[in-house]
Design a protein around this motif. Sequence first.
Motif, PDB file in Angstrom:
ATOM      1  N   ALA A 181      53.885  27.517   3.176  1.00  0.00           N
ATOM      2  CA  ALA A 181      54.436  28.566   3.819  1.00  0.00           C
ATOM      3  C   ALA A 181      53.600  28.463   5.288  1.00  0.00           C
ATOM      4  N   ASP A 182      52.699  27.719   5.262  1.00  0.00           N
ATOM      5  CA  ASP A 182      52.122  27.800   6.678  1.00  0.00           C
ATOM      6  C   ASP A 182      53.054  26.915   7.778  1.00  0.00           C
ATOM      7  N   PRO A 183      53.334  27.365   9.001  1.00  0.00           N
ATOM      8  CA  PRO A 183      54.185  26.445   9.824  1.00  0.00           C
ATOM      9  C   PRO A 183      53.796  25.175  10.016  1.00  0.00           C
ATOM     10  N   LYS A 184      52.552  24.922   9.956  1.00  0.00           N
ATOM     11  CA  LYS A 184      52.076  23.541  10.504  1.00  0.00           C
ATOM     12  C   LYS A 184      51.575  22.817   8.794  1.00  0.00           C
ATOM     13  N   GLY A 185      51.839  23.450   7.714  1.00  0.00           N
ATOM     14  CA  GLY A 185      51.599  22.735   6.646  1.00  0.00           C
ATOM     15  C   GLY A 185      50.113  23.052   6.065  1.00  0.00           C
ATOM     16  N   ARG A 186      49.429  23.749   6.591  1.00  0.00           N
ATOM     17  CA  ARG A 186      47.930  23.648   6.488  1.00  0.00           C
ATOM     18  C   ARG A 186      47.541  24.340   5.221  1.00  0.00           C
ATOM     19  N   ILE A 187      46.807  23.589   4.373  1.00  0.00           N
ATOM     20  CA  ILE A 187      45.902  24.327   3.383  1.00  0.00           C
ATOM     21  C   ILE A 187      45.049  25.431   3.574  1.00  0.00           C
ATOM     22  N   PRO A 188      45.064  26.555   3.084  1.00  0.00           N
ATOM     23  CA  PRO A 188      44.283  27.451   3.666  1.00  0.00           C
ATOM     24  C   PRO A 188      42.731  27.107   3.673  1.00  0.00           C
ATOM     25  N   THR A 189      42.347  27.757   4.746  1.00  0.00           N
ATOM     26  CA  THR A 189      40.712  27.626   5.024  1.00  0.00           C
ATOM     27  C   THR A 189      39.884  27.849   3.910  1.00  0.00           C
ATOM     28  N   GLY A 190      40.192  28.989   3.357  1.00  0.00           N
ATOM     29  CA  GLY A 190      39.266  29.674   2.271  1.00  0.00           C
ATOM     30  C   GLY A 190      39.533  28.958   0.876  1.00  0.00           C
ATOM     31  N   THR A 191      39.871  27.791   0.736  1.00  0.00           N
ATOM     32  CA  THR A 191      40.247  27.046  -0.635  1.00  0.00           C
ATOM     33  C   THR A 191      39.002  26.319  -0.913  1.00  0.00           C
ATOM     34  N   ASN A 192      38.874  26.603  -2.193  1.00  0.00           N
ATOM     35  CA  ASN A 192      37.696  25.953  -2.715  1.00  0.00           C
ATOM     36  C   ASN A 192      37.507  24.619  -2.771  1.00  0.00           C
ATOM     37  N   GLY A 193      36.251  24.358  -2.371  1.00  0.00           N
ATOM     38  CA  GLY A 193      35.890  22.721  -2.296  1.00  0.00           C
ATOM     39  C   GLY A 193      36.446  21.788  -3.110  1.00  0.00           C
ATOM     40  N   ARG A 194      36.176  22.353  -4.512  1.00  0.00           N
ATOM     41  CA  ARG A 194      36.843  21.196  -5.544  1.00  0.00           C
ATOM     42  C   ARG A 194      38.118  21.162  -5.551  1.00  0.00           C
ATOM     43  N   VAL A 195      38.774  22.380  -5.100  1.00  0.00           N
ATOM     44  CA  VAL A 195      40.578  22.059  -5.134  1.00  0.00           C
ATOM     45  C   VAL A 195      40.782  21.175  -3.659  1.00  0.00           C
ATOM     46  N   LEU A 196      40.240  21.465  -2.796  1.00  0.00           N
ATOM     47  CA  LEU A 196      40.575  20.585  -1.487  1.00  0.00           C
ATOM     48  C   LEU A 196      40.105  19.154  -1.765  1.00  0.00           C
TER      49      LEU A 196
ATOM     50  N   PRO B 295      43.979  14.061 -10.140  1.00  0.00           N
ATOM     51  CA  PRO B 295      44.950  14.765 -10.958  1.00  0.00           C
ATOM     52  C   PRO B 295      46.179  14.286 -10.890  1.00  0.00           C
ATOM     53  N   THR B 296      47.050  14.345 -11.799  1.00  0.00           N
ATOM     54  CA  THR B 296      48.537  13.777 -11.819  1.00  0.00           C
ATOM     55  C   THR B 296      49.379  15.103 -11.755  1.00  0.00           C
ATOM     56  N   MET B 297      48.913  15.992 -12.319  1.00  0.00           N
ATOM     57  CA  MET B 297      49.958  17.351 -12.034  1.00  0.00           C
ATOM     58  C   MET B 297      48.978  18.403 -11.405  1.00  0.00           C
ATOM     59  N   PRO B 298      49.547  19.304 -10.630  1.00  0.00           N
ATOM     60  CA  PRO B 298      48.539  20.161 -10.040  1.00  0.00           C
ATOM     61  C   PRO B 298      48.286  21.281 -11.093  1.00  0.00           C
ATOM     62  N   THR B 299      47.005  22.046 -11.196  1.00  0.00           N
ATOM     63  CA  THR B 299      46.684  22.989 -11.843  1.00  0.00           C
ATOM     64  C   THR B 299      47.171  24.246 -10.897  1.00  0.00           C
ATOM     65  N   PRO B 300      46.952  25.325 -11.879  1.00  0.00           N
ATOM     66  CA  PRO B 300      47.394  26.528 -11.088  1.00  0.00           C
ATOM     67  C   PRO B 300      46.737  26.820  -9.499  1.00  0.00           C
ATOM     68  N   ALA B 301      45.425  26.304  -9.571  1.00  0.00           N
ATOM     69  CA  ALA B 301      44.717  26.743  -8.251  1.00  0.00           C
ATOM     70  C   ALA B 301      45.005  25.703  -7.231  1.00  0.00           C
ATOM     71  N   HIS B 302      45.434  24.533  -7.744  1.00  0.00           N
ATOM     72  CA  HIS B 302      46.178  23.487  -6.666  1.00  0.00           C
ATOM     73  C   HIS B 302      47.397  24.040  -6.378  1.00  0.00           C
ATOM     74  N   ARG B 303      48.271  24.374  -7.172  1.00  0.00           N
ATOM     75  CA  ARG B 303      49.739  25.044  -7.074  1.00  0.00           C
ATOM     76  C   ARG B 303      49.520  26.112  -5.662  1.00  0.00           C
ATOM     77  N   ARG B 304      48.391  26.990  -5.989  1.00  0.00           N
ATOM     78  CA  ARG B 304      48.615  28.220  -5.079  1.00  0.00           C
ATOM     79  C   ARG B 304      48.137  27.683  -3.945  1.00  0.00           C
ATOM     80  N   ALA B 305      47.155  26.626  -3.724  1.00  0.00           N
ATOM     81  CA  ALA B 305      46.918  26.024  -2.427  1.00  0.00           C
ATOM     82  C   ALA B 305      48.222  25.235  -1.749  1.00  0.00           C
ATOM     83  N   LEU B 306      48.676  24.588  -2.521  1.00  0.00           N
ATOM     84  CA  LEU B 306      49.990  23.889  -1.988  1.00  0.00           C
ATOM     85  C   LEU B 306      51.292  24.883  -1.547  1.00  0.00           C
TER      86      LEU B 306
END
Length: 163
Positions: free
Chosen positions: A24-39, A8-19
């Motif tokens: 907000a994470d101190p280490k910048g981690r993408i949340p572990t429960g994020t959908n595999g396709r989004v990851l 993707p060239t622009m983040p979708t709403p799901a990508h935006r939520r994950a990013l």
Amino acid sequence: MTTTRKPPTMPTPAHRRALLAALADPKGRIPTGTNGRVLDAIHAARWANEVTNCGRAAWGARLVGYDGPSFLAINSRGRKALLTEAGRTALRAAGPDRRLPVGTPWPTTKVLHRDGLAEFRDDHGTVHPTDGDDGVRGPLYAPYATDLGHRVVTGFPQAHRSL
């Protein structure tokens, strides 16, 4: 026959939520429960890097025998993907008190506020849910960059440590 999806060239709403959650994470981690396709899409777009718990590049660590856990962490490209040019300009031009410049366009302020990158404060520093505009008097409260708003343009503190 296999088909390869273009990143993707622009983040979708799901990508935006994950990013935004990674921001907000101190280490910048993408949340572990994020959908595999989004990851997969975030990784393919190069908005995140795979790193070890120590923050080192996972591929380099594996070359020297590391077999521990790794995770995706938002990088500067991912932080940039979260902002429009107007949003980036407004956040970079924020004053020392993090007040956004006077004249920042309302649509820009609205998007920054929606994403948690800006908040509205009165003269005493009290945070308000809106700018207080009732359609007659105009805005009563000024927009300020939040900690996340500051982080999206400056990066994470660990990125600035000396080696």
